[in-house]
Scaffold this motif. Structure first.
Motif, PDB file in Angstrom:
ATOM      1  N   LYS A 197      -9.110  -5.859  -4.256  1.00  0.00           N
ATOM      2  CA  LYS A 197      -9.885  -4.680  -3.893  1.00  0.00           C
ATOM      3  C   LYS A 197      -9.906  -4.465  -2.382  1.00  0.00           C
ATOM      4  CE  LYS A 197     -11.129  -3.908  -8.161  1.00  0.00           C
ATOM      5  NZ  LYS A 197     -10.462  -5.038  -8.790  1.00  0.00           N
ATOM      6  N   LEU A 198      -8.852  -4.878  -1.687  1.00  0.00           N
ATOM      7  CA  LEU A 198      -8.770  -4.583  -0.251  1.00  0.00           C
ATOM      8  C   LEU A 198      -8.378  -3.125  -0.099  1.00  0.00           C
ATOM      9  CD1 LEU A 198      -7.159  -7.707   1.387  1.00  0.00           C
ATOM     10  CD2 LEU A 198      -9.530  -6.978   1.384  1.00  0.00           C
TER      11      LEU A 198
ATOM     12  N   ASN B  77      -1.491 -13.333  -3.769  1.00  0.00           N
ATOM     13  CA  ASN B  77      -2.303 -14.268  -2.994  1.00  0.00           C
ATOM     14  C   ASN B  77      -1.497 -15.471  -2.508  1.00  0.00           C
ATOM     15  OD1 ASN B  77      -4.645 -12.764  -3.186  1.00  0.00           O
ATOM     16  ND2 ASN B  77      -5.299 -13.765  -5.063  1.00  0.00           N
TER      17      ASN B  77
ATOM     18  N   GLN C 280      -5.879 -15.052   1.296  1.00  0.00           N
ATOM     19  CA  GLN C 280      -6.439 -13.930   0.560  1.00  0.00           C
ATOM     20  C   GLN C 280      -7.804 -13.576   1.120  1.00  0.00           C
ATOM     21  OE1 GLN C 280      -6.638 -16.504  -3.019  1.00  0.00           O
ATOM     22  NE2 GLN C 280      -8.583 -15.493  -3.370  1.00  0.00           N
ATOM     23  N   GLY C 281      -8.208 -12.353   0.788  1.00  0.00           N
ATOM     24  CA  GLY C 281      -9.541 -11.951   1.186  1.00  0.00           C
ATOM     25  C   GLY C 281      -9.534 -11.050   2.400  1.00  0.00           C
ATOM     26  N   ALA C 282     -10.672 -10.584   2.767  1.00  0.00           N
ATOM     27  CA  ALA C 282     -10.779  -9.572   3.811  1.00  0.00           C
ATOM     28  C   ALA C 282     -11.202 -10.139   5.151  1.00  0.00           C
ATOM     29  CB  ALA C 282     -11.764  -8.495   3.391  1.00  0.00           C
ATOM     30  N   ALA C 283     -11.513 -11.405   5.236  1.00  0.00           N
ATOM     31  CA  ALA C 283     -11.802 -11.983   6.546  1.00  0.00           C
ATOM     32  C   ALA C 283     -10.477 -12.328   7.200  1.00  0.00           C
ATOM     33  CB  ALA C 283     -12.656 -13.229   6.399  1.00  0.00           C
TER      34      ALA C 283
ATOM     35  N   TYR D 276       0.848  -1.181   0.000  1.00  0.00           N
ATOM     36  CA  TYR D 276       0.000   0.000   0.000  1.00  0.00           C
ATOM     37  C   TYR D 276       0.894   1.245   0.000  1.00  0.00           C
ATOM     38  CZ  TYR D 276      -4.098  -2.740   1.444  1.00  0.00           C
ATOM     39  OH  TYR D 276      -5.135  -3.634   1.503  1.00  0.00           O
TER      40      TYR D 276
ATOM     41  N   VAL E 174     -14.157  -3.013   4.047  1.00  0.00           N
ATOM     42  CA  VAL E 174     -15.211  -3.976   3.718  1.00  0.00           C
ATOM     43  C   VAL E 174     -14.758  -4.792   2.517  1.00  0.00           C
ATOM     44  CG1 VAL E 174     -17.599  -4.251   2.966  1.00  0.00           C
ATOM     45  CG2 VAL E 174     -17.008  -2.476   4.612  1.00  0.00           C
ATOM     46  N   GLY E 175     -14.815  -6.095   2.642  1.00  0.00           N
ATOM     47  CA  GLY E 175     -14.377  -6.928   1.537  1.00  0.00           C
ATOM     48  C   GLY E 175     -14.797  -8.370   1.743  1.00  0.00           C
ATOM     49  N   ASP E 176     -14.593  -9.150   0.698  1.00  0.00           N
ATOM     50  CA  ASP E 176     -15.047 -10.536   0.744  1.00  0.00           C
ATOM     51  C   ASP E 176     -13.919 -11.515   1.040  1.00  0.00           C
ATOM     52  OD1 ASP E 176     -15.520 -10.333  -2.832  1.00  0.00           O
ATOM     53  OD2 ASP E 176     -13.688 -10.599  -1.680  1.00  0.00           O
ATOM     54  N   TRP E 177     -14.314 -12.645   1.461  1.00  0.00           N
ATOM     55  CA  TRP E 177     -13.359 -13.679   1.864  1.00  0.00           C
ATOM     56  C   TRP E 177     -13.246 -14.730   0.773  1.00  0.00           C
ATOM     57  CZ3 TRP E 177      -9.529 -15.271   4.597  1.00  0.00           C
ATOM     58  CH2 TRP E 177      -9.314 -16.626   4.779  1.00  0.00           C
ATOM     59  N   GLY E 178     -12.017 -15.073   0.437  1.00  0.00           N
ATOM     60  CA  GLY E 178     -11.804 -16.180  -0.472  1.00  0.00           C
ATOM     61  C   GLY E 178     -11.972 -15.826  -1.937  1.00  0.00           C
ATOM     62  N   LEU E 179     -12.339 -14.606  -2.229  1.00  0.00           N
ATOM     63  CA  LEU E 179     -12.509 -14.222  -3.640  1.00  0.00           C
ATOM     64  C   LEU E 179     -11.375 -13.272  -4.035  1.00  0.00           C
ATOM     65  CD1 LEU E 179     -16.378 -13.851  -3.679  1.00  0.00           C
ATOM     66  CD2 LEU E 179     -15.004 -15.790  -4.388  1.00  0.00           C
ATOM     67  N   ASP E 180     -11.696 -12.279  -4.803  1.00  0.00           N
ATOM     68  CA  ASP E 180     -10.641 -11.400  -5.298  1.00  0.00           C
ATOM     69  C   ASP E 180     -10.019 -10.570  -4.185  1.00  0.00           C
ATOM     70  OD1 ASP E 180     -12.564 -10.775  -8.275  1.00  0.00           O
ATOM     71  OD2 ASP E 180     -11.051 -12.286  -7.842  1.00  0.00           O
ATOM     72  N   THR E 181      -8.708 -10.567  -4.181  1.00  0.00           N
ATOM     73  CA  THR E 181      -7.985  -9.811  -3.175  1.00  0.00           C
ATOM     74  C   THR E 181      -7.693  -8.394  -3.636  1.00  0.00           C
ATOM     75  OG1 THR E 181      -6.927 -11.838  -2.464  1.00  0.00           O
ATOM     76  CG2 THR E 181      -5.871  -9.800  -1.796  1.00  0.00           C
TER      77      THR E 181
ATOM     78  N   TYR F  69     -17.025  -9.051   4.785  1.00  0.00           N
ATOM     79  CA  TYR F  69     -16.826  -8.830   6.201  1.00  0.00           C
ATOM     80  C   TYR F  69     -16.499  -7.349   6.423  1.00  0.00           C
ATOM     81  CZ  TYR F  69     -16.723 -13.770   7.413  1.00  0.00           C
ATOM     82  OH  TYR F  69     -17.063 -15.075   7.629  1.00  0.00           O
TER      83      TYR F  69
END
Lengths: 114, 112
Positions: B99-100, A50, A97-100, A35, B90-97, B32
């Motif tokens: 856009k964090l 990833n 990967q991901g936001a969780a 970032y 706000v972002g999704d889990w396990g999909l495209d990274t 999430y």
């Protein structure tokens, strides 16, 4: 526990020079991110990875390149630095990967391009 | 990807409860909601994460209404050391990274 280590901490660079910001993590995280943070603009994603061997473009990828030869290292290269790349750069990692889940950030590298 | 909107800044006094709201009208089913705290010259630090209803940890609480179009970070009894910038992600889990993406954050100033 080191977590994320970035180097250098600070650097002044002449425009047109090549620069590589180093990032190493010791958590065996699969995903890593770069970032940049500029006053009033928050954090913007440059590139991400990833898993080792793969990379992707974020929100502001132009002028930057990355590589992910192994799990631990994720260097960011400015091939020919320009003044608009003056910023604070943060490397981060997450288990997957991901936001969780949690993003772990380094302490940042402050880059000034003159 | 859900875009987030937060107040630019907030002021508070020591001992007060602070609530910072983040709007994310386009939140997706798999997204999430995560909050980070950043002190000057440091990288952001994870505070709390939730999907729906309420989540509480030793640092903060996160309130998410049923429609999930907003969320509120609640900091109980703030101290001077809580002065920082707070980011809603706000972002999704396990999909495209890719856009964090963090927003511009909310700068919280705590006064004595």
């Amino acid at each position: 526990i080191a977590g994320i280590t970035q180097a250098p901490t600070s650097q002044i660079l002449a425009a047109g020079r090549r620069m590589t910001l180093r990032c190493t993590q010791d958590m065996r995280h699969n995903a890593m991110y770069w970032y940049r943070q500029d006053l009033g603009l928050g954090l913007r994603l440059i590139h991400y990875s990833n898993t080792a061997g793969t990379t992707g473009k974020g929100e502001v990828p132009d002028g930057y390149s990355v590589s992910r030869a192994n799990t631990d290292d994720f260097p960011l290269t400015l091939a020919s630095a320009v003044p608009s790349q003056t910023s604070v750069y943060f490397c981060a990692s997450s288990e997957d990967q991901g936001a969780a889940g949690e993003l772990f950030f380094g302490e940042g590298s402050r880059l000034t391009v003159l | 990807l859900a875009k987030t909107t937060q107040p630019i800044s907030m002021d508070s006094y020591e001992g007060q409860e602070v609530n910072i709201t983040c709007s994310h009208n386009n939140i997706a089913t798999n997204d999430y909601i995560t909050w980070y705290q950043q002190f000057p010259s440091q990288g952001p630090r994870f505070i709390i994460q939730g999907y729906k209803t309420k989540v509480t940890n030793e640092v903060a609480s996160l309130f998410i209404p049923a429609d999930r179009k907003s969320s509120t970070l609640s900091l109980p009894r703030v101290s001077l050391s809580d002065t920082a910038v707070y980011y809603c992600l706000v972002g999704d889990w396990g999909l495209d990274t890719d856009k964090l993406i963090f927003g511009t954050g909310t700068r919280l100033q705590v006064f004595p």
